[in-house]
Design a protein around this motif. Structure first.
Motif, PDB file in Angstrom:
ATOM      1  N   SER A 146       0.762  -1.333  -0.047  1.00  0.00           N
ATOM      2  CA  SER A 146       0.030   0.090   0.094  1.00  0.00           C
ATOM      3  C   SER A 146       0.692   1.294  -0.041  1.00  0.00           C
ATOM      4  O   SER A 146       0.512   2.240  -0.695  1.00  0.00           O
ATOM      5  CB  SER A 146      -0.951   0.185   1.165  1.00  0.00           C
ATOM      6  N   GLN A 179      -3.562   1.186  -6.358  1.00  0.00           N
ATOM      7  CA  GLN A 179      -3.531   1.726  -4.991  1.00  0.00           C
ATOM      8  C   GLN A 179      -4.943   1.159  -4.325  1.00  0.00           C
ATOM      9  O   GLN A 179      -4.934   0.877  -3.150  1.00  0.00           O
ATOM     10  CB  GLN A 179      -3.296   3.168  -4.888  1.00  0.00           C
ATOM     11  N   ALA A 180      -6.051   1.270  -5.060  1.00  0.00           N
ATOM     12  CA  ALA A 180      -7.432   0.866  -4.512  1.00  0.00           C
ATOM     13  C   ALA A 180      -7.247  -0.930  -4.167  1.00  0.00           C
ATOM     14  O   ALA A 180      -7.813  -1.078  -3.149  1.00  0.00           O
ATOM     15  CB  ALA A 180      -8.421   1.127  -5.528  1.00  0.00           C
ATOM     16  N   ILE A 234      -4.157   4.376  -9.956  1.00  0.00           N
ATOM     17  CA  ILE A 234      -5.358   4.216  -8.916  1.00  0.00           C
ATOM     18  C   ILE A 234      -5.788   3.053  -8.731  1.00  0.00           C
ATOM     19  O   ILE A 234      -6.280   2.660  -7.561  1.00  0.00           O
ATOM     20  CB  ILE A 234      -6.473   5.184  -9.597  1.00  0.00           C
ATOM     21  N   GLU A 237      -5.436  -1.176  -0.920  1.00  0.00           N
ATOM     22  CA  GLU A 237      -6.374  -0.772   0.175  1.00  0.00           C
ATOM     23  C   GLU A 237      -7.289  -1.720   0.665  1.00  0.00           C
ATOM     24  O   GLU A 237      -7.569  -1.850   1.677  1.00  0.00           O
ATOM     25  CB  GLU A 237      -7.099   0.776   0.057  1.00  0.00           C
ATOM     26  N   ARG A 238      -7.937  -2.277  -0.822  1.00  0.00           N
ATOM     27  CA  ARG A 238      -8.800  -3.486  -0.407  1.00  0.00           C
ATOM     28  C   ARG A 238      -8.178  -4.786   0.405  1.00  0.00           C
ATOM     29  O   ARG A 238      -8.742  -5.241   1.276  1.00  0.00           O
ATOM     30  CB  ARG A 238      -9.427  -3.907  -1.651  1.00  0.00           C
TER      31      ARG A 238
END
Length: 576
Positions: free
Chosen positions: A183, A224-225, A221, A228-229
């Motif tokens: 992350s 990165q998403a 993006i 985060e998940r």
């Protein structure tokens, strides 16, 4: 074991950790007796119609809480003995790595951030994690003992699911560390790409390249998403582990209530077991998971970064010793030194012999290497080539304790620390007598200063002393030291000429070798031998012979003495 965990394990100082563990046990006393106090207060007190007995058990719990508070206080007070050496090791690694890269000509823009921010993050995290882990172990042990005291059967019901939850949580830590690192990297990549696109917003709009710009940031993006998940899934696993370790024991205890009652357990005993689960195991497990899951992961990631950029600084073993009774002559053999592999040598192929008892002055233009030579002679710097020997032994091979007993260096900026006058002047020779200190102060001209300060037992405010007063205190300190070799690196430059002459003549009468980095020509004239450094070669001789043979020394003499050398030569030749 390598990496951050291996480094952490090797850094733990066992005696200090044992002391903290003992105080953790004291801190856990309230939790250890909580369930027992509740059970006895109900069964033997309130439910038995004896409220005073019940109150006494509750008072015992309150008393245990006070004892636990003392344990917590001592636990935090003792943290420094573990945390500060750990921090010092990290600082040495960061500084050592930065210096090695600097010497190799490599830039290290992150060194300051690692030293000022990352080291402190790791230090604080290390302290917090240490307290949490010790407290968790002590609390779990205290709960187990307490449960066994109330009803051994409850140990069988409560501890297995609790330990299962702890084990499953421990298994997620490696995954959590990887996800956190991914992350962090994804966030850095997104920030870089987004910054590039935003910086060119006008060009994007002018060229109609909105779709291309969106495509550039789309993948970072998404990455990165996804990271985060993945972190969220790890957090969900942590919640599941807490449910197993924290709530399942409670459900098992409630479901097993009929079985426990059938075995003769009272209502007070079952309520005591519930107290241990709710206020003991659940609380300490929640604290452990939050600390290791958040602070612990940040600790691992940051420490890995520090370890990847800095190697341990270690001194080679020093076992050589100067033989007892051997005259500590100084000898320099082929000495060459430069501040880095790409730098020009400050000293080149220097040979010098300083027999014991010599009074030597070292002179030369500013920046020529006089203080560097002083550091090499005292073993504070290591030669690139050649050797510096003291008593026939290379100074870098001497144990620090013996090296300190053989030579003392007083630099231009004399160091005075907060404390008494006695502590400042005697720490190089703790056994020095008041009479010897008085004689030393009188010899170097520090008697009026010591009297003004209030005597040997007066407190010193270093900021209230002038540079010359600090030099006088340092001179007394060096004079009473047992070292037979004294190096004064412009250590009298803040004194007036009369005070400087008095101090240098005192050291000249002191048994041993005196080496003076000369600040004034008078220092060189008082020395028996003078070494002139000029960057390419060195000249050694007396003041008179060097005036005849060394052009640089004649120039320095003319500058210092304020004379015109040709007129001086003609005048002295006429007199001859």
């Amino acid at each position: 074991m390598t990496g951050p965990l291996g480094f952490t394990w090797r850094s733990i100082r066992r005696p200090a950790t044992l002391g903290l563990a003992l105080w953790s046990l004291v801190q856990a006393i309230p939790t250890a007796i909580s369930g027992l106090a509740v059970a006895r207060a109900l069964d033997e007190g309130f439910l038995a119609g004896k409220p005073m007995v019940g109150a006494a058990w509750l008072a015992a719990f309150v008393g245990g809480s006070l004892v636990g508070a003392v344990g917590a206080r001592q636990l935090y007070r003792g943290l420094g003995s573990l945390v500060e050496p750990f921090r010092d090791d990290l600082v040495r690694r960061v500084v050592g790595g930065a210096l090695r890269r600097s010497v190799a000509g490599e830039a290290d823009d992150g060194a300051v951030a690692r030293l000022t921010r990352q080291v402190e993050i790791v230090r604080d995290s290390y302290a917090g994690l240490l307290v949490v882990v010790l407290s968790f172990a002590a609390t779990a042990a205290g709960v187990a003992v307490g449960l066994a005291s109330v009803a051994p059967a409850m140990v069988v019901l409560i501890l297995p699911p609790f330990l299962l939850g702890v084990g499953l949580f421990a298994g997620t830590l490696g995954l959590a560390s990887r996800r956190h690192r991914e992350s962090m990297y994804a966030d850095e990549r997104l920030a870089t790409v987004a910054g590039t696109v935003l910086a060119g917003t006008r060009d994007v709009a002018a060229c109609g390249a909105e779709d291309e710009a969106a495509a550039m940031v789309e993948r970072p993006i998404a990455t990165q998403a996804a990271a985060e998940r993945a972190l969220a899934r790890v957090a969900a696993l942590r919640t599941l582990c807490f449910a197993i370790g924290g709530w399942l024991p409670l459900l098992v205890l409630l479901a097993g209530g009929p079985w426990l009652v059938s075995r003769g357990l009272s209502a007070g005993a079952i309520l005591g077991g519930l107290t241990y689960v709710l206020f003991g195991l659940q609380s300490t497990l929640r604290t452990l998971m939050n600390a290791l899951g958040d602070t612990g992961v940040r600790y691992i990631v940051t420490l890995r970064r520090i370890l990847s950029t800095g190697a341990a600084f270690s001194e080679p073993p020093r076992r050589a010793e100067v033989g007892a009774g051997a005259p500590p002559d100084l000898a320099v053999r082929g000495l060459t030194f430069a501040y880095g592999p790409q730098a020009d040598p400050v000293l080149s192929d220097l040979d010098l012999t300083v027999p014991y008892g010599t009074h030597l002055a070292i002179v030369g233009p500013s920046g020529i290497g006089k203080s560097t030579l002083a550091g090499l002679l005292c073993g504070l710097l290591r030669p690139g080539e050649g050797a510096v020997e003291l008593g026939g032994v290379p100074v870098e091979s001497l144990a620090p304790s013996q090296l300190a007993s053989l030579r003392v260096l007083i630099p231009q900026e004399a160091y005075v620390f907060a404390g008494t006058v006695l502590e400042n002047v005697s720490y190089l020779n703790p056994d020095v007598s008041p009479v010897e200190l008085a004689n030393a102060a009188g010899a170097v001209g520090a008697e009026p200063l010591l009297a003004r300060l209030g005597g040997l037992h007066a407190e010193i405010d270093p900021g209230g002393l002038s540079a010359g007063e600090r030099q006088l205190i340092a001179l007394v300190r060096a004079y009473v030291s047992p070292a037979p070799v004294v190096v004064l690196d412009e250590a009298t430059c803040h004194l007036d000429p009369v005070a400087e002459e008095r101090a240098e003549e005192a050291f000249g009468r002191r048994p041993g070798t005196l080496i003076v980095i000369a600040h004034r020509i008078s220092s060189a004239r008082r020395a028996r031998q003078v070494l002139v450094l000029d960057g390419s070669k060195a000249a050694l001789g007396t003041h008179d012979t060097l005036l005849e043979t060394s052009t640089l020394y004649r120039d320095l003499f003319g500058h210092w003495a304020g004379v015109n050398w040709p007129d001086y030569t003609a005048r002295h030749s006429t007199r001859a």
